[in-house]
Design a protein around this motif. Structure first.
Motif, PDB file in Angstrom:
ATOM      1  N   GLY A  28       0.828  -1.213   0.000  1.00  0.00           N
ATOM      2  CA  GLY A  28       0.000   0.000   0.000  1.00  0.00           C
ATOM      3  C   GLY A  28       0.856   1.254   0.000  1.00  0.00           C
ATOM      4  N   ASP A  29       0.263   2.324  -0.478  1.00  0.00           N
ATOM      5  CA  ASP A  29       1.004   3.577  -0.615  1.00  0.00           C
ATOM      6  C   ASP A  29       1.451   4.161   0.718  1.00  0.00           C
ATOM      7  N   GLU A  30       0.739   3.828   1.790  1.00  0.00           N
ATOM      8  CA  GLU A  30       1.114   4.395   3.085  1.00  0.00           C
ATOM      9  C   GLU A  30       2.510   3.952   3.525  1.00  0.00           C
ATOM     10  N   VAL A  31       2.979   2.796   3.059  1.00  0.00           N
ATOM     11  CA  VAL A  31       4.312   2.351   3.439  1.00  0.00           C
ATOM     12  C   VAL A  31       5.388   3.261   2.810  1.00  0.00           C
ATOM     13  N   LEU A  32       5.059   3.890   1.685  1.00  0.00           N
ATOM     14  CA  LEU A  32       6.015   4.795   1.043  1.00  0.00           C
ATOM     15  C   LEU A  32       6.345   5.989   1.924  1.00  0.00           C
ATOM     16  N   THR A  33       5.382   6.431   2.713  1.00  0.00           N
ATOM     17  CA  THR A  33       5.579   7.626   3.531  1.00  0.00           C
ATOM     18  C   THR A  33       5.756   7.310   5.016  1.00  0.00           C
ATOM     19  N   ALA A  47      13.811   8.042  -0.756  1.00  0.00           N
ATOM     20  CA  ALA A  47      14.914   7.325  -1.402  1.00  0.00           C
ATOM     21  C   ALA A  47      14.578   6.981  -2.844  1.00  0.00           C
ATOM     22  N   LEU A  48      13.374   6.495  -3.083  1.00  0.00           N
ATOM     23  CA  LEU A  48      12.984   6.092  -4.441  1.00  0.00           C
ATOM     24  C   LEU A  48      12.834   7.296  -5.370  1.00  0.00           C
ATOM     25  N   ALA A  49      12.306   8.398  -4.856  1.00  0.00           N
ATOM     26  CA  ALA A  49      12.206   9.610  -5.676  1.00  0.00           C
ATOM     27  C   ALA A  49      13.603  10.150  -5.984  1.00  0.00           C
ATOM     28  N   HIS A  50      14.511  10.068  -5.027  1.00  0.00           N
ATOM     29  CA  HIS A  50      15.892  10.513  -5.249  1.00  0.00           C
ATOM     30  C   HIS A  50      16.558   9.705  -6.356  1.00  0.00           C
ATOM     31  N   ILE A  51      16.337   8.398  -6.363  1.00  0.00           N
ATOM     32  CA  ILE A  51      16.890   7.548  -7.423  1.00  0.00           C
ATOM     33  C   ILE A  51      16.438   8.070  -8.787  1.00  0.00           C
ATOM     34  N   ASN A  52      15.168   8.375  -8.910  1.00  0.00           N
ATOM     35  CA  ASN A  52      14.640   8.862 -10.185  1.00  0.00           C
ATOM     36  C   ASN A  52      15.116  10.276 -10.500  1.00  0.00           C
ATOM     37  N   TRP A  53      15.228  11.105  -9.487  1.00  0.00           N
ATOM     38  CA  TRP A  53      15.669  12.484  -9.669  1.00  0.00           C
ATOM     39  C   TRP A  53      17.068  12.558 -10.275  1.00  0.00           C
ATOM     40  N   ALA A  54      17.916  11.603  -9.981  1.00  0.00           N
ATOM     41  CA  ALA A  54      19.278  11.639 -10.531  1.00  0.00           C
ATOM     42  C   ALA A  54      19.268  11.663 -12.052  1.00  0.00           C
ATOM     43  N   TYR A  55      18.280  11.037 -12.656  1.00  0.00           N
ATOM     44  CA  TYR A  55      18.162  11.067 -14.115  1.00  0.00           C
ATOM     45  C   TYR A  55      17.878  12.490 -14.598  1.00  0.00           C
ATOM     46  N   VAL A  56      17.092  13.236 -13.826  1.00  0.00           N
ATOM     47  CA  VAL A  56      16.797  14.628 -14.158  1.00  0.00           C
ATOM     48  C   VAL A  56      18.050  15.474 -13.938  1.00  0.00           C
ATOM     49  N   ARG A  57      18.666  15.305 -12.797  1.00  0.00           N
ATOM     50  CA  ARG A  57      19.840  16.109 -12.438  1.00  0.00           C
ATOM     51  C   ARG A  57      20.946  15.992 -13.482  1.00  0.00           C
ATOM     52  N   TRP A  58      21.224  14.779 -13.931  1.00  0.00           N
ATOM     53  CA  TRP A  58      22.363  14.544 -14.813  1.00  0.00           C
ATOM     54  C   TRP A  58      22.022  14.489 -16.299  1.00  0.00           C
ATOM     55  N   LEU A  59      20.760  14.245 -16.645  1.00  0.00           N
ATOM     56  CA  LEU A  59      20.438  14.039 -18.062  1.00  0.00           C
ATOM     57  C   LEU A  59      19.444  15.033 -18.652  1.00  0.00           C
ATOM     58  N   SER A  75       2.298   8.274  -4.082  1.00  0.00           N
ATOM     59  CA  SER A  75       1.821   6.909  -4.301  1.00  0.00           C
ATOM     60  C   SER A  75       2.805   6.179  -5.212  1.00  0.00           C
ATOM     61  N   TRP A  76       2.640   4.856  -5.268  1.00  0.00           N
ATOM     62  CA  TRP A  76       3.484   4.098  -6.191  1.00  0.00           C
ATOM     63  C   TRP A  76       3.174   4.513  -7.630  1.00  0.00           C
ATOM     64  N   ASP A  77       1.925   4.813  -7.928  1.00  0.00           N
ATOM     65  CA  ASP A  77       1.585   5.267  -9.279  1.00  0.00           C
ATOM     66  C   ASP A  77       2.321   6.558  -9.631  1.00  0.00           C
ATOM     67  N   ASP A  78       2.399   7.507  -8.695  1.00  0.00           N
ATOM     68  CA  ASP A  78       3.166   8.741  -8.918  1.00  0.00           C
ATOM     69  C   ASP A  78       4.638   8.414  -9.171  1.00  0.00           C
ATOM     70  N   GLU A  80       5.938   5.603 -10.198  1.00  0.00           N
ATOM     71  CA  GLU A  80       6.101   4.887 -11.473  1.00  0.00           C
ATOM     72  C   GLU A  80       6.020   5.844 -12.654  1.00  0.00           C
ATOM     73  N   ALA A  81       5.123   6.820 -12.592  1.00  0.00           N
ATOM     74  CA  ALA A  81       5.015   7.805 -13.676  1.00  0.00           C
ATOM     75  C   ALA A  81       6.289   8.641 -13.768  1.00  0.00           C
ATOM     76  N   TYR A  82       6.822   9.045 -12.624  1.00  0.00           N
ATOM     77  CA  TYR A  82       8.082   9.789 -12.571  1.00  0.00           C
ATOM     78  C   TYR A  82       9.194   8.941 -13.189  1.00  0.00           C
ATOM     79  N   ARG A  83       9.270   7.722 -12.760  1.00  0.00           N
ATOM     80  CA  ARG A  83      10.289   6.798 -13.269  1.00  0.00           C
ATOM     81  C   ARG A  83      10.177   6.639 -14.786  1.00  0.00           C
ATOM     82  N   ARG A  84       8.985   6.410 -15.263  1.00  0.00           N
ATOM     83  CA  ARG A  84       8.785   6.206 -16.700  1.00  0.00           C
ATOM     84  C   ARG A  84       9.268   7.425 -17.486  1.00  0.00           C
ATOM     85  N   ARG A  85       8.916   8.625 -17.021  1.00  0.00           N
ATOM     86  CA  ARG A  85       9.340   9.847 -17.718  1.00  0.00           C
ATOM     87  C   ARG A  85      10.858   9.973 -17.770  1.00  0.00           C
TER      88      ARG A  85
END
Length: 162
Positions: A28-33, A47-59, A75-78, A80-85
């Protein structure tokens, strides 16, 4: 590093992301927060958003690092959408480079300092940065009393060869 090796790292980090998703999404999404004291990160989301942010920072800009903030996800959907982009952008960027361009050193502005890196160097840096944070995600899961998925390279081979 050549294109094939970078593609291999992209494939492996995709595998690792799916393994983390198989573990985390059903909780469930509550475990994310949920706070995870002692982990070094306030929450899994951070941590997971930071992993994805590195792609923005460097690329996001081939000429230098960006100062865009980490996208807030709830949420995990948020997530996943960030990751996909960001991953789609990384793959498009890789695909836009010829083999010579991929390995050609160029000046890159890194937080105001000029450094010399090839696009391959930056792509590999981002992918290994993600891999480095797998340990952080595992620590968070441990702190939350969740069984940790195995995200070793050798296990990704089975999936690709099936």
């Amino acid at each position: 590093m050549d294109r094939a090796a970078i593609e291999e790292l992209l494939t492996f980090t995709d595998h690792s992301w799916r393994e983390h998703e198989r573990t985390i999404r059903p909780l469930g999404d509550e475990v994310l927060t949920q706070a995870a004291p002692g982990s070094g990160w306030p929450t899994l989301r951070d941590a997971l958003a930071h992993i994805n942010w590195a792609y923005v920072r460097w690329l996001a800009d081939p000429a230098g690092t960006s100062d865009e903030p980490v996208e807030r996800v709830e949420s995990w959907d948020d997530l996943e959408a960030y990751r996909r982009r960001v991953r789609d952008h990384a793959r498009d960027y890789l695909g836009s480079l010829g083999d010579g361009e991929l390995v050609a050193p160029r000046e890159v502005n890194v937080d105001g300092d000029t450094r010399v890196y090839s696009p391959a160097d930056i792509l590999v840096h981002v992918l290994l940065h993600e891999r480095q944070h797998h340990g952080d995600v595992n620590t968070l899961l441990y702190q939350l009393d969740v069984d940790i998925p195995i995200v070793e390279y050798r296990f990704s081979l089975r999936e690709r060869r099936a």
